[in-house]
Design a protein around this motif. Structure first.
Motif, PDB file in Angstrom:
ATOM      1  N   LEU A   1       0.803  -1.219   0.000  1.00 54.60           N
ATOM      2  CA  LEU A   1       0.000   0.000   0.000  1.00 54.60           C
ATOM      3  C   LEU A   1       0.832   1.263   0.000  1.00 54.60           C
ATOM      4  O   LEU A   1       0.301   2.363  -0.060  1.00 54.60           O
TER       5      LEU A   1
ATOM      6  N   LEU B   1      -0.017   3.685  -2.533  1.00 54.23           N
ATOM      7  CA  LEU B   1      -1.436   3.964  -2.749  1.00 54.23           C
ATOM      8  C   LEU B   1      -1.941   5.182  -1.996  1.00 54.23           C
ATOM      9  O   LEU B   1      -2.932   5.790  -2.391  1.00 54.23           O
TER      10      LEU B   1
ATOM     11  N   VAL C   1      -2.453   8.170  -4.136  1.00 59.35           N
ATOM     12  CA  VAL C   1      -3.174   8.043  -5.403  1.00 59.35           C
ATOM     13  C   VAL C   1      -4.381   8.975  -5.386  1.00 59.35           C
ATOM     14  O   VAL C   1      -5.227   8.887  -4.510  1.00 59.35           O
TER      15      VAL C   1
ATOM     16  N   VAL D   1      -7.486   9.515  -6.994  1.00 57.86           N
ATOM     17  CA  VAL D   1      -8.405   8.870  -7.941  1.00 57.86           C
ATOM     18  C   VAL D   1      -9.238   9.909  -8.683  1.00 57.86           C
ATOM     19  O   VAL D   1      -9.582   9.724  -9.857  1.00 57.86           O
ATOM     20  N   THR D   2      -9.547  11.001  -8.016  1.00 59.44           N
ATOM     21  CA  THR D   2     -10.339  12.049  -8.676  1.00 59.44           C
ATOM     22  C   THR D   2      -9.587  12.626  -9.868  1.00 59.44           C
ATOM     23  O   THR D   2     -10.157  12.811 -10.954  1.00 59.44           O
TER      24      THR D   2
ATOM     25  N   ALA E   1      -4.880  -4.714 -10.392  1.00 56.12           N
ATOM     26  CA  ALA E   1      -4.849  -4.729  -8.927  1.00 56.12           C
ATOM     27  C   ALA E   1      -3.417  -4.706  -8.403  1.00 56.12           C
ATOM     28  O   ALA E   1      -3.096  -3.962  -7.482  1.00 56.12           O
ATOM     29  N   LYS E   2      -2.563  -5.531  -8.972  1.00 52.48           N
ATOM     30  CA  LYS E   2      -1.182  -5.598  -8.501  1.00 52.48           C
ATOM     31  C   LYS E   2      -0.382  -4.410  -9.016  1.00 52.48           C
ATOM     32  O   LYS E   2       0.472  -3.871  -8.325  1.00 52.48           O
TER      33      LYS E   2
ATOM     34  N   LEU F   1      -3.816  -0.427  -8.475  1.00 49.28           N
ATOM     35  CA  LEU F   1      -4.886  -0.037  -7.561  1.00 49.28           C
ATOM     36  C   LEU F   1      -5.869  -1.186  -7.321  1.00 49.28           C
ATOM     37  O   LEU F   1      -6.839  -1.338  -8.063  1.00 49.28           O
ATOM     38  N   PRO F   2      -5.656  -1.968  -6.254  1.00 53.25           N
ATOM     39  CA  PRO F   2      -6.565  -3.092  -5.980  1.00 53.25           C
ATOM     40  C   PRO F   2      -8.018  -2.635  -5.808  1.00 53.25           C
ATOM     41  O   PRO F   2      -8.936  -3.325  -6.250  1.00 53.25           O
ATOM     42  N   GLY F   3      -8.202  -1.458  -5.174  1.00 50.01           N
ATOM     43  CA  GLY F   3      -9.552  -1.010  -4.847  1.00 50.01           C
ATOM     44  C   GLY F   3     -10.417  -0.662  -6.040  1.00 50.01           C
ATOM     45  O   GLY F   3     -11.617  -0.454  -5.887  1.00 50.01           O
ATOM     46  N   ALA F   4      -9.816  -0.596  -7.230  1.00 50.21           N
ATOM     47  CA  ALA F   4     -10.632  -0.324  -8.419  1.00 50.21           C
ATOM     48  C   ALA F   4     -11.270  -1.588  -8.964  1.00 50.21           C
ATOM     49  O   ALA F   4     -12.270  -1.524  -9.662  1.00 50.21           O
TER      50      ALA F   4
ATOM     51  N   CYS G   1     -14.626   3.172 -11.935  1.00 53.31           N
ATOM     52  CA  CYS G   1     -13.342   2.507 -11.712  1.00 53.31           C
ATOM     53  C   CYS G   1     -12.538   2.411 -13.002  1.00 53.31           C
ATOM     54  O   CYS G   1     -11.311   2.572 -12.995  1.00 53.31           O
TER      55      CYS G   1
ATOM     56  N   LEU H   1     -10.004   2.384   1.108  1.00 57.47           N
ATOM     57  CA  LEU H   1     -10.646   2.671  -0.178  1.00 57.47           C
ATOM     58  C   LEU H   1      -9.815   2.202  -1.364  1.00 57.47           C
ATOM     59  O   LEU H   1     -10.336   2.037  -2.467  1.00 57.47           O
ATOM     60  N   HIS H   2      -8.510   2.012  -1.148  1.00 62.58           N
ATOM     61  CA  HIS H   2      -7.621   1.719  -2.270  1.00 62.58           C
ATOM     62  C   HIS H   2      -7.211   0.263  -2.371  1.00 62.58           C
ATOM     63  O   HIS H   2      -6.760  -0.193  -3.411  1.00 62.58           O
ATOM     64  N   GLU H   3      -7.317  -0.462  -1.264  1.00 66.97           N
ATOM     65  CA  GLU H   3      -6.819  -1.836  -1.284  1.00 66.97           C
ATOM     66  C   GLU H   3      -7.962  -2.826  -1.543  1.00 66.97           C
ATOM     67  O   GLU H   3      -9.116  -2.449  -1.686  1.00 66.97           O
TER      68      GLU H   3
ATOM     69  N   SER I   1     -15.630  -3.224  -5.453  1.00 65.36           N
ATOM     70  CA  SER I   1     -14.692  -2.102  -5.369  1.00 65.36           C
ATOM     71  C   SER I   1     -14.942  -1.253  -4.125  1.00 65.36           C
ATOM     72  O   SER I   1     -16.007  -0.659  -3.965  1.00 65.36           O
ATOM     73  N   PRO I   2     -13.943  -1.172  -3.245  1.00 62.32           N
ATOM     74  CA  PRO I   2     -14.088  -0.311  -2.069  1.00 62.32           C
ATOM     75  C   PRO I   2     -14.296   1.157  -2.438  1.00 62.32           C
ATOM     76  O   PRO I   2     -15.011   1.873  -1.744  1.00 62.32           O
ATOM     77  N   LEU I   3     -13.689   1.597  -3.516  1.00 65.29           N
ATOM     78  CA  LEU I   3     -13.922   2.967  -3.979  1.00 65.29           C
ATOM     79  C   LEU I   3     -15.402   3.206  -4.227  1.00 65.29           C
ATOM     80  O   LEU I   3     -15.977   4.202  -3.784  1.00 65.29           O
TER      81      LEU I   3
END
Lengths: 445, 445
Positions: A49, A52, A55, A57-58, A260-261, A264-267, A307, B83-85, B304-306
């Motif tokens: 992380l 991350l 990051v 995202v916006t 993800a790897k 950004l895993p959360g996307a 995402c 939110l990212h992981e 997705s956590p986002l």
């Protein structure tokens, strides 16, 4: 509403995949980790992380919006709407992914052959579902195998055929034999799941010659190769081997990837490249990606456009290159891996207990360690209690009972300090269970 | 890599769901819409975008982050990382969803019984997969049925049993008979899929008495009810009936919902409430949501956590209430629906051609129209070419050959002006195909 005490479902009356020991052991591992929150865990293959936190995202989503407006001629209103509404099952950023694969890996697949998925996991499920028509269709997997693929096959009631891993990556004679054997039983091996670059869990790599021979065998035996490229980006600069898809002159490979790897895993964004021609009964032609998109409509409808926009923006901010996007994380993982291997060597290499070995991959998240004792959840529990270290027993990744003397160490999400501290504890554990040391160690391939 | 002209997959050699006429007709409808871009389309049930242009997803995600920090004691760094992981398969915002359901609908389900999914579509797939153990397990569906459920069942090779829709919502005698009939064949109806509030495609509603009788029947016949509540939020204020789950004293209902219609399709967030007790072979107890979460790990790993943060923030910004969150969109859809029904009445009500009828639901997205002619894709094509109007033939929603004289009009994403213009064109089409008018019309139930 309150639960009536009388009504209950029997676990044995739910789908059989829910009783699969693989899934059960994953649940157990998660539970163990919860019970030892202060242990140093080499168990999960979760991404680091460190990169991350910053990051934005916006900003990345806005970058993709600008791209739509300035380079695709989309109106500002339409671009904004695209991010908020449902979208096509096939995806929004297929063109960016196709271009990145062409640029970085020499994979020449048209955008139409790309399906954007909720991580590589959904891509596995869709590909397997499309390809396996009946219970007679089998999936061969290189063993030990990623539990996500085992799980997808179980969920779809697709039977698995394990093929041993070798120093070259895969035992092709065994695969050929399995194909013949399936035929004698009126079945067929329809596809082979293979992760040629630093596979999860064993960190193994298919060498170039084996890649070519596997492709030839696929053509000869009429197999589809499902290539999982999740860890390819961690190869040292200049040492990445061409992916199976890049070598795939006969169009035998469905190539799966994930962001993800890399970033950004959360996307939860992954993709499948499925450019195989499909000829319908009425003579109409399409590509396999068309079928994956139809199936995706029945699984998740479409991948979140929000995402996709974030990932699209990240790609654009790195010149449209997956390799550029993953360069920093890749260097970070290699640094962690080198640190882990150095710590193992420092702690155990000079005076290795008998029967203790490990491999030394040049990339990926994972190192495989062999011990001269039975490695199971009981041993894990003991290591957690007495030494404050967690890892993953390898037997969970075997379908046919192997791996009972091996464990997997993952270095992806720890800091170097924690790796040092953890391997110190791990070495003490190994010395205790494996007995007195001897000089030198034999490496695992 | 380039496609070898010789290698192709045969469409008939892919999974049978890909040859299902339902999926084929959806593809056809999409294709028709592409061919008539300037037609006024009453075909897709897509949400309206009027409210989406100003949605500030960044602010909503930040709102959820603040919630974690201020009300859950999460550190700022951890909140950002969450939110990212990757996240838990079960989800992040389960507590907010459980609280909203309790507050708005009187559904008392603990957060642990909630699984956050990639839209309601994934929730359908997971629920069906968990419940159907073997090919002898059948899913009953109220016919006409949402194609997403048909598709999920086809993908999983689960056989469907259609149960007719009635003026009350569902023919319970037919359902009881189907259960008995299945038993005589050594099979069982395991679950019933029902959308009690303004179902897609027919706009039908289960009345309160039918809801109670269905629940009693489920208990008597040992059925699980899969309740799809996608359109419940569109009921006029004070006129919403209690959901099946709110009435579910015997814990027979798995309740599925989605935020796509209520607030933001692009987030792809839905949920399942599955609080059924599950007793394992070893005597351990859990709830069905545990099993859905395990299966989700094999389909999409996690939502997705986002996206969950954006939806969580939207809920929080509306006092944690789904009803408050959906109030504006609900009013908008009712307004559109009233407009559509008024236009139909104005254009066709005073001089209704013989054999033409339609229903008048008080909510939802859909109106069903019966014509005195065969309604199929050929007729749709004619209507598109000659009148510039698109709609959906109802036969696609039938499994057993019904609906051949019906079509579905959706009013969800058009503006009132376009609805007026479109129904004007539609009425001209109806008059042409149905012949000279007569006074008065007979309403569909």
């Amino acid at each position: 509403m309150s639960a009536a005490p009388g009504f209950a479902l029997a676990g044995g009356d739910l789908h059989a995949s829910l009783e699969d020991p693989v899934l059960g052991s994953i649940a157990f591992l998660n539970e163990v980790m919860t019970r030892y929150p202060s242990a140093i865990s080499f168990a999960p293959g979760a991404p680091n992380l460190a990169h991350l936190a910053d990051v934005d995202v916006t900003a990345y989503a806005a970058r993709y919006e600008r791209h739509l407006i300035e380079e695709r001629g989309t109106t500002a209103e339409r671009a904004r709407n695209l991010l908020h509404e449902y979208g096509p099952s096939r995806g929004l950023i297929n063109d960016l992914i196709a271009e990145a694969l062409r640029h970085d890996q020499g994979i020449n697949a048209p955008p139409r052959s790309v399906v954007v998925t909720v991580g590589a996991q959904e891509a596995m499920l869709l590909t397997l579902r499309a390809l396996c028509r009946s219970p007679d269709d089998l999936l061969a997997v290189v063993e030990p195998v990623f539990v996500g693929m085992t799980g997808a096959a179980r969920l779809l009631d697709v039977d698995l055929v394990p093929v041993p891993e070798t120093a070259d990556g895969i035992d092709l004679d065994a695969l050929r034999g399995a194909c013949a054997e399936a035929r004698t039983r009126g079945r067929r091996i329809r596809a082979v799941y293979v992760a040629p670059d630093y596979s999860n869990p064993s960190g193994s790599v298919l060498d170039l010659e084996t890649r070519r021979r596997l492709l030839a065998l696929a053509d000869h035996e009429d197999l589809v190769l499902i290539e999982d490229s999740a860890y390819g980006f961690t190869a040292p600069p200049g040492r990445a081997l061409p992916s199976l898809k890049a070598l795939d002159t006969a169009c035998r490979v469905v190539h799966l990837g994930t962001f993800a790897k890399v970033c950004l895993p959360g996307a939860r964004v992954g993709f499948a490249v499925a450019d195989q021609r499909v000829v319908r009964a009425d003579g109409a032609e399409g590509v396999l990606a068309d079928d994956l998109a139809v199936l995706k409509g029945m699984v998740t409808v479409n991948t979140s456009p929000l995402c996709q926009a974030v990932i699209g923006g990240m790609l654009l901010a790195h010149g449209g290159s997956l390799a550029a996007l993953g360069a920093a994380t890749s260097a970070h993982y290699r640094c962690n891996l080198a640190h882990l291997l150095a710590a193992l060597d420092r702690e155990l290499g000079g005076a290795t207990p008998p029967g203790v070995r490990w491999n030394s991959p040049s990339g990926g998240f994972f190192v495989r360690v062999r011990l001269p004792v039975r490695v199971d959840t009981a041993l894990l529990e003991r290591c957690a209690t007495e030494f404050g270290v967690l890892w993953t027993p390898m037997e969970h990744f075997y379908l046919s009972g192997g791996g009972t003397d091996e464990l997997r160490l993952s270095c992806s999400y720890l800091t170097p300090d924690r790796i040092d501290e953890g391997i110190g504890r791990f070495a003490a554990f190994v010395r205790e269970v494996a007995g007195p040391p001897r000089r030198g160690r034999r490496a695992l391939p």
